[in-house]
Motif scaffolding. Structure first.
Motif, short mmCIF file in Angstrom:
data_model
loop_
_atom_site.label_atom_id
_atom_site.label_comp_id
_atom_site.label_asym_id
_atom_site.label_seq_id
_atom_site.Cartn_x
_atom_site.Cartn_y
_atom_site.Cartn_z
N UNK A 1 -5.66 -31.50 30.46
CA UNK A 1 -4.37 -31.65 31.05
C UNK A 1 -3.80 -30.67 31.50
N UNK A 2 -2.92 -29.78 30.38
CA UNK A 2 -2.07 -29.09 30.71
C UNK A 2 -3.13 -27.72 31.86
N UNK A 3 -4.14 -27.53 31.02
CA UNK A 3 -5.46 -26.57 32.03
C UNK A 3 -5.10 -26.83 33.52
N UNK A 4 -5.56 -28.65 33.89
CA UNK A 4 -5.79 -29.16 35.27
C UNK A 4 -4.71 -28.67 35.55
N UNK A 5 -3.41 -28.87 34.77
CA UNK A 5 -1.94 -29.11 35.54
C UNK A 5 -1.67 -27.25 36.26
N UNK A 6 -2.23 -27.03 35.04
CA UNK A 6 -1.51 -25.37 35.55
C UNK A 6 -2.21 -24.70 36.99
N UNK A 7 -3.78 -24.60 36.71
CA UNK A 7 -5.24 -24.49 37.55
C UNK A 7 -4.06 -25.07 38.94
N UNK A 8 -4.36 -26.40 38.65
CA UNK A 8 -4.22 -27.35 39.56
C UNK A 8 -3.22 -26.92 41.05
N UNK A 9 -1.79 -26.05 39.89
CA UNK A 9 -0.32 -26.43 40.83
C UNK A 9 -0.78 -24.83 41.57
N UNK B 1 -14.83 -24.70 33.62
CA UNK B 1 -15.36 -23.98 32.80
C UNK B 1 -14.58 -24.41 31.03
N UNK B 2 -13.38 -24.28 31.76
CA UNK B 2 -11.98 -24.15 30.37
C UNK B 2 -12.49 -25.85 29.69
N UNK B 3 -12.13 -26.66 30.71
CA UNK B 3 -12.23 -27.84 30.96
C UNK B 3 -13.58 -28.41 29.90
N UNK B 4 -14.80 -27.24 30.84
CA UNK B 4 -16.71 -28.09 30.54
C UNK B 4 -16.48 -27.87 28.89
#
Length: 185
Positions: free
Chosen positions: A11-19, A83-86
Protein backbone atom coordinates in the motif's frame (compact mmCIF):
# COMPACT_ATOMS: atom_id res chain seq x y z
CA UNK A 1 1.25 -11.22 10.62
CA UNK A 2 3.55 -11.38 7.62
CA UNK A 3 0.70 -10.74 5.19
CA UNK A 4 -0.24 -7.59 7.11
CA UNK A 5 3.26 -6.16 6.74
CA UNK A 6 3.40 -7.25 3.11
CA UNK A 7 0.06 -5.61 2.35
CA UNK A 8 1.02 -2.48 4.31
CA UNK A 9 4.30 -2.21 2.42
CA UNK A 10 2.49 -2.73 -0.90
CA UNK A 11 0.00 0.00 0.00
CA UNK A 12 2.77 2.45 0.90
CA UNK A 13 4.62 1.66 -2.34
CA UNK A 14 1.44 2.11 -4.40
CA UNK A 15 0.57 5.44 -2.75
CA UNK A 16 4.04 6.98 -2.92
CA UNK A 17 4.77 5.83 -6.47
CA UNK A 18 1.19 6.50 -7.60
CA UNK A 19 1.19 10.12 -6.44
CA UNK A 20 4.58 10.87 -7.99
CA UNK A 21 3.67 9.11 -11.25
CA UNK A 22 0.45 11.13 -11.36
CA UNK A 23 2.43 14.35 -10.92
CA UNK A 24 4.89 13.46 -13.71
CA UNK A 25 2.06 12.34 -16.02
CA UNK A 26 0.08 15.53 -15.39
CA UNK A 27 3.17 17.59 -16.08
CA UNK A 28 3.72 15.69 -19.34
CA UNK A 29 0.08 16.09 -20.40
CA UNK A 30 0.06 19.80 -19.54
CA UNK A 31 3.19 20.26 -21.66
CA UNK A 32 1.61 18.26 -24.47
CA UNK A 33 -1.55 20.41 -24.57
CA UNK A 34 0.47 23.57 -23.95
CA UNK A 35 -1.34 24.51 -20.75
CA UNK A 36 -0.37 27.69 -18.92
CA UNK A 37 3.13 27.13 -17.53
CA UNK A 38 2.72 29.95 -15.00
CA UNK A 39 -0.42 28.48 -13.48
CA UNK A 40 0.20 27.79 -9.75
CA UNK A 41 -0.73 24.12 -10.16
CA UNK A 42 1.65 23.77 -13.11
CA UNK A 43 4.39 25.43 -11.09
CA UNK A 44 3.77 23.01 -8.23
CA UNK A 45 4.09 20.05 -10.59
CA UNK A 46 7.28 21.46 -12.10
CA UNK A 47 8.83 22.00 -8.66
CA UNK A 48 7.81 18.50 -7.56
CA UNK A 49 9.08 16.67 -10.64
CA UNK A 50 12.21 18.67 -11.48
CA UNK A 51 14.57 16.76 -9.13
CA UNK A 52 14.21 13.59 -11.21
CA UNK A 53 13.44 15.13 -14.61
CA UNK A 54 16.26 17.67 -14.85
CA UNK A 55 19.09 15.10 -14.79
CA UNK A 56 17.19 12.89 -17.26
CA UNK A 57 16.70 15.79 -19.68
CA UNK A 58 20.46 16.26 -19.88
CA UNK A 59 20.74 12.70 -21.19
CA UNK A 60 17.43 12.25 -23.06
CA UNK A 61 16.44 15.10 -25.38
CA UNK A 62 12.89 15.88 -26.44
CA UNK A 63 11.66 14.96 -29.91
CA UNK A 64 9.02 16.76 -31.99
CA UNK A 65 7.80 18.76 -29.00
CA UNK A 66 7.39 15.64 -26.84
CA UNK A 67 9.20 15.43 -23.54
CA UNK A 68 10.76 11.97 -23.95
CA UNK A 69 12.53 12.22 -20.59
CA UNK A 70 9.14 12.38 -18.86
CA UNK A 71 7.97 9.29 -20.70
CA UNK A 72 11.13 7.39 -19.78
CA UNK A 73 10.76 8.48 -16.15
CA UNK A 74 7.09 7.40 -16.14
CA UNK A 75 7.85 3.93 -17.49
CA UNK A 76 10.83 3.53 -15.14
CA UNK A 77 8.85 4.58 -12.06
CA UNK A 78 5.84 2.44 -12.95
CA UNK A 79 8.10 -0.51 -13.77
CA UNK A 80 9.88 -0.13 -10.45
CA UNK A 81 6.54 0.02 -8.65
CA UNK A 82 5.30 -3.15 -10.38
CA UNK A 83 8.61 -4.90 -9.70
CA UNK A 84 8.58 -3.96 -5.99
CA UNK A 85 4.99 -5.04 -5.47
CA UNK A 86 5.48 -8.38 -7.18
CA UNK A 87 8.75 -9.01 -5.37
CA UNK A 88 6.95 -8.39 -2.07
CA UNK A 89 4.71 -11.31 -3.02
CA UNK A 90 7.75 -13.46 -3.70
CA UNK A 91 7.43 -13.45 -7.50
CA UNK A 92 10.39 -13.12 -9.82
CA UNK A 93 9.63 -11.13 -12.97
CA UNK A 94 11.34 -10.76 -16.30
CA UNK A 95 11.98 -7.20 -17.51
CA UNK A 96 9.72 -7.36 -20.59
CA UNK A 97 6.47 -8.22 -18.72
CA UNK A 98 7.27 -5.50 -16.18
CA UNK A 99 7.69 -2.92 -18.94
CA UNK A 100 4.49 -4.06 -20.68
CA UNK A 101 2.55 -3.91 -17.41
CA UNK A 102 3.98 -0.44 -16.73
CA UNK A 103 2.98 0.89 -20.15
CA UNK A 104 -0.53 -0.58 -19.91
CA UNK A 105 -1.03 0.86 -16.42
CA UNK A 106 0.16 4.26 -17.63
CA UNK A 107 -2.28 4.13 -20.55
CA UNK A 108 -5.10 3.29 -18.16
CA UNK A 109 -4.08 6.14 -15.87
CA UNK A 110 -3.99 8.56 -18.81
CA UNK A 111 -7.48 7.53 -19.92
CA UNK A 112 -8.73 7.93 -16.34
CA UNK A 113 -7.15 11.38 -16.07
CA UNK A 114 -8.95 12.54 -19.20
CA UNK A 115 -12.21 10.89 -18.09
CA UNK A 116 -12.25 12.54 -14.66
CA UNK A 117 -10.98 15.87 -16.03
CA UNK A 118 -13.90 16.01 -18.45
CA UNK A 119 -16.30 15.00 -15.69
CA UNK A 120 -14.90 17.70 -13.39
CA UNK A 121 -15.11 20.27 -16.18
CA UNK A 122 -18.77 19.40 -16.78
CA UNK A 123 -19.61 19.65 -13.08
CA UNK A 124 -17.75 22.96 -12.76
CA UNK A 125 -19.64 24.33 -15.75
CA UNK A 126 -22.91 23.80 -13.87
CA UNK A 127 -21.75 26.07 -11.05
CA UNK A 128 -19.63 28.52 -13.05
CA UNK A 129 -20.94 28.45 -16.61
CA UNK A 130 -18.82 31.35 -17.84
CA UNK A 131 -16.11 31.36 -15.20
CA UNK A 132 -14.44 27.95 -15.46
CA UNK A 133 -11.29 29.61 -16.81
CA UNK A 134 -11.25 32.13 -13.97
CA UNK A 135 -9.59 29.82 -11.45
CA UNK A 136 -6.31 27.91 -11.86
CA UNK A 137 -7.82 24.42 -11.70
CA UNK A 138 -10.59 25.27 -14.15
CA UNK A 139 -8.12 26.79 -16.57
CA UNK A 140 -6.01 23.63 -16.53
CA UNK A 141 -9.10 21.45 -16.94
CA UNK A 142 -10.12 23.40 -20.03
CA UNK A 143 -6.58 23.27 -21.45
CA UNK A 144 -6.32 19.53 -20.82
CA UNK A 145 -9.72 18.52 -22.14
CA UNK A 146 -10.16 20.91 -25.06
CA UNK A 147 -8.10 18.81 -27.54
CA UNK A 148 -10.61 15.98 -26.98
CA UNK A 149 -13.71 18.15 -26.78
CA UNK A 150 -13.09 20.24 -29.92
CA UNK A 151 -13.44 17.36 -32.43
CA UNK A 152 -16.51 16.04 -30.59
CA UNK A 153 -18.06 19.51 -30.72
CA UNK A 154 -17.60 19.53 -34.49
CA UNK A 155 -19.49 16.22 -34.70
CA UNK A 156 -22.29 17.24 -32.35
CA UNK A 157 -22.99 20.96 -32.15
CA UNK A 158 -24.79 22.33 -29.06
CA UNK A 159 -28.47 21.39 -29.00
CA UNK A 160 -30.75 23.98 -27.43
CA UNK A 161 -27.82 25.59 -25.64
CA UNK A 162 -26.58 22.29 -24.20
CA UNK A 163 -23.17 20.96 -25.14
CA UNK A 164 -23.51 17.18 -25.54
CA UNK A 165 -19.93 16.64 -26.70
CA UNK A 166 -18.70 15.57 -23.23
CA UNK A 167 -21.01 12.55 -23.42
CA UNK A 168 -19.46 11.51 -26.74
CA UNK A 169 -15.92 11.91 -25.39
CA UNK A 170 -16.71 10.07 -22.14
CA UNK A 171 -18.22 7.15 -24.05
CA UNK A 172 -15.23 7.10 -26.42
CA UNK A 173 -12.84 7.03 -23.45
CA UNK A 174 -14.77 4.14 -21.89
CA UNK A 175 -14.66 2.26 -25.20
CA UNK A 176 -10.91 2.85 -25.31
CA UNK A 177 -10.64 1.49 -21.77
CA UNK A 178 -12.63 -1.60 -22.81
CA UNK A 179 -10.47 -2.10 -25.90
CA UNK A 180 -7.34 -1.90 -23.76
CA UNK A 181 -8.75 -4.48 -21.33
CA UNK A 182 -9.75 -6.71 -24.24
CA UNK A 183 -6.26 -6.51 -25.73
CA UNK A 184 -4.75 -7.61 -22.44
CA UNK A 185 -6.88 -10.73 -22.34
Amino acid sequence: MTTFFTEAAALIIEVVFGLYILAVLLRFLFQLVRADFYNPISQFLVALTNPLLKPLRRVIPGMYGIDVASLVLLVALKGLEVFLIFSLGGYALEPLPVIIAAVVDLLRLTINIFFYAILARVILSWFMPYGVRQNPAGDLLVSLTEPLMRPARRLIPPVGGLDLSPIVVLVALQLLQLALAHLLR
